[in-house]
Design an enzyme around this catalytic site. Structure first.
Site, PDB file in Angstrom:
ATOM      1  CE  LYS A 158      10.253  -5.128   6.425  1.00  0.00           C
ATOM      2  NZ  LYS A 158       9.335  -5.013   7.560  1.00  0.00           N
ATOM      3  N   GLY A 192      10.899 -12.516  14.755  1.00  0.00           N
ATOM      4  CA  GLY A 192      10.925 -12.016  13.383  1.00  0.00           C
ATOM      5  C   GLY A 192      11.421 -10.577  13.331  1.00  0.00           C
ATOM      6  CG  LEU A 231      -1.875  -1.164   1.386  1.00  0.00           C
ATOM      7  CD1 LEU A 231      -2.656  -1.055   2.704  1.00  0.00           C
ATOM      8  CD2 LEU A 231      -2.848  -1.211   0.218  1.00  0.00           C
ATOM      9  CB  SER A 232       4.537   1.801   0.283  1.00  0.00           C
ATOM     10  OG  SER A 232       4.704   1.173   1.524  1.00  0.00           O
ATOM     11  N   GLY A 235       5.586 -13.442  18.272  1.00  0.00           N
ATOM     12  CA  GLY A 235       6.393 -13.340  17.040  1.00  0.00           C
ATOM     13  C   GLY A 235       7.623 -12.482  17.266  1.00  0.00           C
ATOM     14  CB  THR A 292       8.257  -5.109   1.917  1.00  0.00           C
ATOM     15  OG1 THR A 292       7.377  -5.901   2.707  1.00  0.00           O
ATOM     16  CG2 THR A 292       8.000  -5.370   0.436  1.00  0.00           C
ATOM     17  N   GLY A 330      -2.632  -3.114  11.981  1.00  0.00           N
ATOM     18  CA  GLY A 330      -1.318  -2.534  11.713  1.00  0.00           C
ATOM     19  C   GLY A 330      -1.281  -1.376  10.739  1.00  0.00           C
ATOM     20  CG  ASP A 357       9.142  -2.060  10.686  1.00  0.00           C
ATOM     21  OD1 ASP A 357       8.373  -1.346  10.022  1.00  0.00           O
ATOM     22  OD2 ASP A 357       9.593  -3.152  10.263  1.00  0.00           O
TER      23      ASP A 357
HETATM   24  N1  LIG Z   1       2.082  -2.762  10.115  1.00  0.00           N
HETATM   25  C1  LIG Z   1       3.305  -2.611   9.666  1.00  0.00           C
HETATM   26  O1  LIG Z   1       3.747  -1.510   9.310  1.00  0.00           O
HETATM   27  C2  LIG Z   1       4.208  -3.809   9.624  1.00  0.00           C
HETATM   28  C3  LIG Z   1       5.589  -3.626   9.444  1.00  0.00           C
HETATM   29  C4  LIG Z   1       6.400  -4.785   9.426  1.00  0.00           C
HETATM   30  C5  LIG Z   1       5.820  -6.041   9.569  1.00  0.00           C
HETATM   31  N2  LIG Z   1       4.469  -6.142   9.748  1.00  0.00           N
HETATM   32  C6  LIG Z   1       3.842  -7.461   9.926  1.00  0.00           C
HETATM   33  O2  LIG Z   1       4.598  -8.209  10.863  1.00  0.00           O
HETATM   34  C7  LIG Z   1       4.470  -9.594  10.574  1.00  0.00           C
HETATM   35  C8  LIG Z   1       5.853 -10.241  10.564  1.00  0.00           C
HETATM   36  O3  LIG Z   1       6.654  -9.649   9.567  1.00  0.00           O
HETATM   37  P1  LIG Z   1       8.242  -9.788   9.625  1.00  0.00           P
HETATM   38  O4  LIG Z   1       8.784  -8.876   8.595  1.00  0.00           O
HETATM   39  O5  LIG Z   1       8.702  -9.671  11.031  1.00  0.00           O
HETATM   40  O6  LIG Z   1       8.410 -11.328   9.145  1.00  0.00           O
HETATM   41  P2  LIG Z   1       9.535 -12.377   9.567  1.00  0.00           P
HETATM   42  O7  LIG Z   1      10.808 -11.706   9.879  1.00  0.00           O
HETATM   43  O8  LIG Z   1       9.480 -13.427   8.515  1.00  0.00           O
HETATM   44  O9  LIG Z   1       8.982 -13.016  10.939  1.00  0.00           O
HETATM   45  C9  LIG Z   1       7.851 -13.843  10.949  1.00  0.00           C
HETATM   46  C10 LIG Z   1       7.462 -14.124  12.386  1.00  0.00           C
HETATM   47  O10 LIG Z   1       6.216 -14.850  12.398  1.00  0.00           O
HETATM   48  C11 LIG Z   1       6.420 -16.082  13.079  1.00  0.00           C
HETATM   49  N3  LIG Z   1       5.564 -17.102  12.483  1.00  0.00           N
HETATM   50  C12 LIG Z   1       5.420 -17.390  11.179  1.00  0.00           C
HETATM   51  N4  LIG Z   1       4.511 -18.375  11.021  1.00  0.00           N
HETATM   52  C13 LIG Z   1       4.096 -18.728  12.263  1.00  0.00           C
HETATM   53  C14 LIG Z   1       3.168 -19.676  12.759  1.00  0.00           C
HETATM   54  N5  LIG Z   1       2.490 -20.485  11.944  1.00  0.00           N
HETATM   55  N6  LIG Z   1       2.962 -19.746  14.092  1.00  0.00           N
HETATM   56  C15 LIG Z   1       3.633 -18.909  14.936  1.00  0.00           C
HETATM   57  N7  LIG Z   1       4.530 -17.989  14.515  1.00  0.00           N
HETATM   58  C16 LIG Z   1       4.750 -17.896  13.205  1.00  0.00           C
HETATM   59  C17 LIG Z   1       7.884 -16.402  12.935  1.00  0.00           C
HETATM   60  O11 LIG Z   1       8.285 -17.304  13.929  1.00  0.00           O
HETATM   61  P3  LIG Z   1       9.632 -18.189  13.759  1.00  0.00           P
HETATM   62  O12 LIG Z   1      10.755 -17.305  14.223  1.00  0.00           O
HETATM   63  O13 LIG Z   1       9.405 -19.369  14.621  1.00  0.00           O
HETATM   64  O14 LIG Z   1       9.740 -18.535  12.295  1.00  0.00           O
HETATM   65  C18 LIG Z   1       8.478 -14.998  13.126  1.00  0.00           C
HETATM   66  O15 LIG Z   1       8.468 -14.635  14.478  1.00  0.00           O
HETATM   67  C19 LIG Z   1       3.743  -9.694   9.220  1.00  0.00           C
HETATM   68  O16 LIG Z   1       2.402 -10.000   9.481  1.00  0.00           O
HETATM   69  C20 LIG Z   1       3.841  -8.293   8.652  1.00  0.00           C
HETATM   70  O17 LIG Z   1       2.721  -7.941   7.871  1.00  0.00           O
HETATM   71  C21 LIG Z   1       3.666  -5.057   9.772  1.00  0.00           C
END
Ligand SMILES: NC(=O)c1ccc[n+]([C@@H]2O[C@H](COP(=O)([O-])OP(=O)(O)OC[C@H]3O[C@@H](n4cnc5c(N)ncnc54)[C@H](OP(=O)(O)O)[C@@H]3O)[C@@H](O)[C@H]2O)c1
Length: 304
Positions: free
Chosen positions: A86, A150, A36-37, A147, A82, A274, A122
């Site tokens: 990252k 991540g 959406l950016s 989470g 994204t 979010g 973030d």
């Molecule tokens: N609103 C915003 O501006 C914004 C900004 C950044 C990110 N986000 C959101 O943040 C979320 C994570 O993004 P990210 O960039 O941090 O991704 P990431 O680095 O890939 O991290 C993913 C996280 O989700 C966990 N996970 C994945 N599948 C899972 C499951 N089935 N059960 C439990 N935990 C699970 C992973 O755990 P493991 O370590 O065990 O794999 C890890 O902690 C996304 O939904 C993204 O849309 C939002």
């Protein structure tokens, strides 16, 4: 204008048909179609009378280095990053903001001359979003992060530490990652500020009973995991764990009412998705690219 561009487009940039406004900003991702950016940043550029465009770039991991290196000669001002770029981009920039170094991920790059400067918006965006959604500051809160291993979870946890939140509980499917994070932050939680007989900084397993036991000593539950992004996903925690006193923030914004927010509703707790964090990370990037305030209301309206 195309809906998204590629590395091949960057390689042949000068021979592409000229758009009315030059493209000087963008987001690199794979997938990137959902981002959406562009709608938010283009509204900001127009409101500020900056004659540039922001577009999507579909970039594969193996293409990232070359794509980034082409940007200075093409007079780009900056880009957002994204998934899945990252973490990998950290090694590809010339300089790094210290907090991005600590988090181990960048979501934005500023270009000055032929140099790329990486930073991460973030964490500060999360703090602004919580203030906006719930009218509270992180330093007054006891926070549980789902989470926490991540990129988003690490950024949020480090922000909580920087702002001196009262208490922080880290939960991650792969628990070792949360333990590593807790170790990095333990000095920030060394003094005993919490009245209840609970640790100020704690790692627990992703387990309903373990989470339930924490809830009486938590104010804010944050979902920083990717659970909830897919249509088929269930809530990362069930409504029976959520208590009415909680604030619930879901970093997922693919739906207004994510599964977690539906569960919070059912439990009588306040919740927000979010979109506000997305808004503020975009505004902070804009401020860094142009050294001026971002037109936040225009950007918010563009997202809605
Ligand atoms: N609103 C915003 O501006 C914004 C900004 C950044 C990110 N986000 C959101 O943040 C979320 C994570 O993004 P990210 O960039 O941090 O991704 P990431 O680095 O890939 O991290 C993913 C996280 O989700 C966990 N996970 C994945 N599948 C899972 C499951 N089935 N059960 C439990 N935990 C699970 C992973 O755990 P493991 O370590 O065990 O794999 C890890 O902690 C996304 O939904 C993204 O849309 C939002």
């Amino acid at each position: 204008m195309q809906s998204s561009y590629t590395l091949v487009d960057l390689q042949n940039w000068r021979s592409l048909p000229n758009d009315a406004q030059p493209i000087r900003l963008g987001v690199f991702g794979n997938p990137v179609e959902h981002s959406l950016s562009p709608q938010m940043q283009n509204a900001a550029l127009e409101a500020c009378g900056i004659e540039m465009q922001y577009v999507r770039f579909h970039i594969q991991p193996a293409e990232l280095k070359e794509a980034l290196r082409l940007l200075p000669s093409l007079e780009f001002v900056g880009v957002n990053l994204t998934l899945p770029h990252k973490v990998n981009a950290i090694a590809l920039v010339d300089a790094l903001d210290p907090s991005a170094q600590q988090i181990g991920a960048i979501n934005a790059i500023r270009i000055k001359g032929d140099k790329l400067f990486g930073f991460n918006t973030d964490g500060p965006a999360f703090a602004r979003a919580i203030r906006h959604e719930f009218s509270v500051d992180l330093r007054d809160l006891r926070v549980l992060v789902l989470g926490a291993g991540g990129g988003a979870g690490r950024a949020i946890a480090h922000q909580c530490a920087r702002e001196g939140c009262e208490r922080l509980v880290l939960v991650n499917r792969t628990q070792e990652k949360a333990a590593v994070l807790a170790d990095e932050m333990k000095a920030s939680f060394a003094d005993a500020r919490v009245a209840a007989p609970v640790a100020r900084l704690q790692v627990i397993g992703w387990d309903e009973q373990a989470i339930r036991e924490q809830i009486a000593n938590i104010d804010l539950v944050v979902n920083a995991s990717s659970v909830g992004m897919r249509r088929s996903d269930r809530s990362p925690i069930s409504a029976t764990i959520i208590a009415p006193h909680l604030m619930v923030y879901d970093t997922v914004y693919t739906r207004a009412r994510t599964p977690l927010l539906a569960a919070a509703d059912e439990a009588g707790a306040r919740g927000a998705n979010g979109l506000s964090m997305l808004l503020h990370q975009g505004a902070l990037a804009f401020e860094s690219w142009f050294d001026r305030d971002a037109p936040i209301d225009v950007m918010r309206r563009a997202l809605q």
